[in-house]
Design an enzyme around this catalytic site. Structure first.
Site, PDB file in Angstrom:
ATOM      1  N   ASP A  97       4.987 -29.619  -3.458  1.00 58.66           N
ATOM      2  CA  ASP A  97       4.908 -29.664  -2.160  1.00 58.66           C
ATOM      3  C   ASP A  97       3.507 -29.022  -1.742  1.00 58.66           C
ATOM      4  O   ASP A  97       3.445 -27.846  -1.606  1.00 58.66           O
ATOM      5  CB  ASP A  97       6.150 -29.075  -1.442  1.00 58.66           C
ATOM      6  CG  ASP A  97       6.264 -29.535   0.135  1.00 58.66           C
ATOM      7  OD1 ASP A  97       5.253 -30.001   0.623  1.00 58.66           O
ATOM      8  OD2 ASP A  97       7.343 -29.360   0.571  1.00 58.66           O
ATOM      9  N   HIS A 185       6.049 -27.279  11.982  1.00 60.95           N
ATOM     10  CA  HIS A 185       7.615 -27.762  12.299  1.00 60.95           C
ATOM     11  C   HIS A 185       7.549 -27.742  14.095  1.00 60.95           C
ATOM     12  O   HIS A 185       7.623 -26.428  14.754  1.00 60.95           O
ATOM     13  CB  HIS A 185       8.423 -26.517  11.828  1.00 60.95           C
ATOM     14  CG  HIS A 185       8.581 -26.744  10.442  1.00 60.95           C
ATOM     15  ND1 HIS A 185       9.903 -26.416   9.851  1.00 60.95           N
ATOM     16  CD2 HIS A 185       7.968 -27.471   9.235  1.00 60.95           C
ATOM     17  CE1 HIS A 185       9.692 -26.687   8.438  1.00 60.95           C
ATOM     18  NE2 HIS A 185       8.583 -27.230   8.068  1.00 60.95           N
ATOM     19  N   GLU A 317       8.726 -36.614   0.013  1.00 57.33           N
ATOM     20  CA  GLU A 317       8.374 -36.297   1.495  1.00 57.33           C
ATOM     21  C   GLU A 317       6.981 -37.126   1.788  1.00 57.33           C
ATOM     22  O   GLU A 317       6.172 -37.018   0.935  1.00 57.33           O
ATOM     23  CB  GLU A 317       8.168 -35.029   1.615  1.00 57.33           C
ATOM     24  CG  GLU A 317       7.455 -34.679   2.940  1.00 57.33           C
ATOM     25  CD  GLU A 317       7.428 -33.021   3.288  1.00 57.33           C
ATOM     26  OE1 GLU A 317       7.384 -32.715   4.680  1.00 57.33           O
ATOM     27  OE2 GLU A 317       7.312 -32.381   2.354  1.00 57.33           O
TER      28      GLU A 317
END
Length: 336
Positions: A97, A185, A317
């Site tokens: 990631d 986020h 993702e």
């Protein structure tokens, strides 16, 4: 609508550029990620390529966040600290990631590496669940409906390991998320299980759609030594008494801003950015100061997120943007 689309051309260009860098970096990484490689060497090679291709320039452009290389029952937020000699093995399931950013526009995109074909159904479950989440996403779509679509696909799979059959479960307390400039986020969470969140996706929002599958209990907790940290986006202004903490915060502010960073980067000669610090950025004896910044709420630690020991977790993702005229899956490539 087309006019609205054209107004955002500059934003789309940055996102597409960062996405192309992500594709090229991961293509290169896929050539050297093999059993026997030390995870710390793998991360450093991947990050060097990322810095070179994005033409790292401090906060203007660079790495989006530390390279996650979480193994097996560890689902996320693990990157080696210095001195960690973990080696990738044939039977590991590793989530890679990593991110790129241009002007704070982050591309957050991940895939899972495994060498033993026995894990293929797990990887396929998660890849297809992520695709289902991407397909379900759109302007005015309720977040709960995306979670339901993801769960339906994920939980239709099972994996046989050592003669025992495991249902693939969504890790119910992990989520996709909206993203803003320098804000990974940004407030909205995209569930990967059925729930009752009636919040809707909106025009021009950018989302990281990520799903996690597990052969364990499908629930993660924080565990192990922390490597990931990030300045709180809405950090309070706290008068700092400790000179070392002041110095470290100044370094974080100019080098990372509100982007995530890791311990390894603080220990580089350039302290995380050659553009910002030249070769004089290395932070010495910083752990106490870092703990101090975490204690007062300026910096947030993000320890590894783990399911039950002995289980296997996988992740896929992509980053997408809900343009007025269409849904653009920015980070999609030939690989996944």
């Amino acid at each position: 609508l087309r006019a609205a689309d054209r107004l955002q051309q500059d934003l789309y260009d940055k996102l597409r550029h960062a996405s192309e860098v992500h594709r090229q970096v991961r293509h290169h990484a896929q050539s050297f990620i093999k059993p026997g490689i030390k995870l710390i060497d793998m991360c450093e090679r991947l990050e060097e390529t990322n810095r070179r291709l994005v033409q790292e320039c401090g906060l203007e452009r660079g790495i989006g966040f530390p390279t996650g290389c979480s193994l097996n029952h560890v689902a996320a937020h693990y990157t080696p600290n210095s001195g960690d000699d973990t080696v990738l093995s044939y039977d590991d399931v590793m989530k890679v990631d990593f991110g790129t950013q241009i002007d704070g526009r982050i591309i957050d995109c991940a895939w899972t590496v495994s060498f033993n074909p026995k894990y293929d159904p797990l990887l396929e479950a998660v890849k297809e669940a992520t695709n289902a989440g991407i397909k379900a996403a759109g302007i005015d779509v309720r977040l709960c409906d995306i979670g339901e679509s993801v769960q339906e696909v994920m939980e239709s799979y099972e994996v046989e390991l050592e003669g025992k059959t495991y249902p693939v479960k969504c890790i119910r307390n992990l989520n996709g998320h909206s993203m803003g400039p320098y804000h990974i986020h940004a407030g909205k969470s995209v569930p990967i299980v059925k729930c009752d969140d009636q919040t809707k996706m909106e025009e021009n929002e950018i989302f990281a759609i990520e799903t996690f599958g597990s052969t364990g209990r499908g629930y993660i907790v924080e565990d192990m030594e922390c490597s990931h940290y990030m300045k709180n986006f809405h950090a309070p202004h706290v008068p700092l008494r400790v000179p070392r903490a002041k110095k470290l915060l100044a370094h974080i502010n100019k080098t990372f801003g509100t982007l995530a960073f890791c311990r390894r980067w603080l220990e580089r000669e350039d302290g995380g950015s050659a553009t910002v610090n030249k070769q004089g950025g290395r932070q010495e004896k910083y752990l106490g100061a870092l703990k101090n910044l975490c204690d007062v709420g300026i910096v947030q630690p993000y320890p590894p997120l783990v399911d039950v020991k002995g289980c296997y977790t996988a992740q896929y993702e992509h980053t997408l943007i809900l343009r007025p005229t269409c849904k653009e899956i920015l980070s999609r490539g030939d690989d996944y």
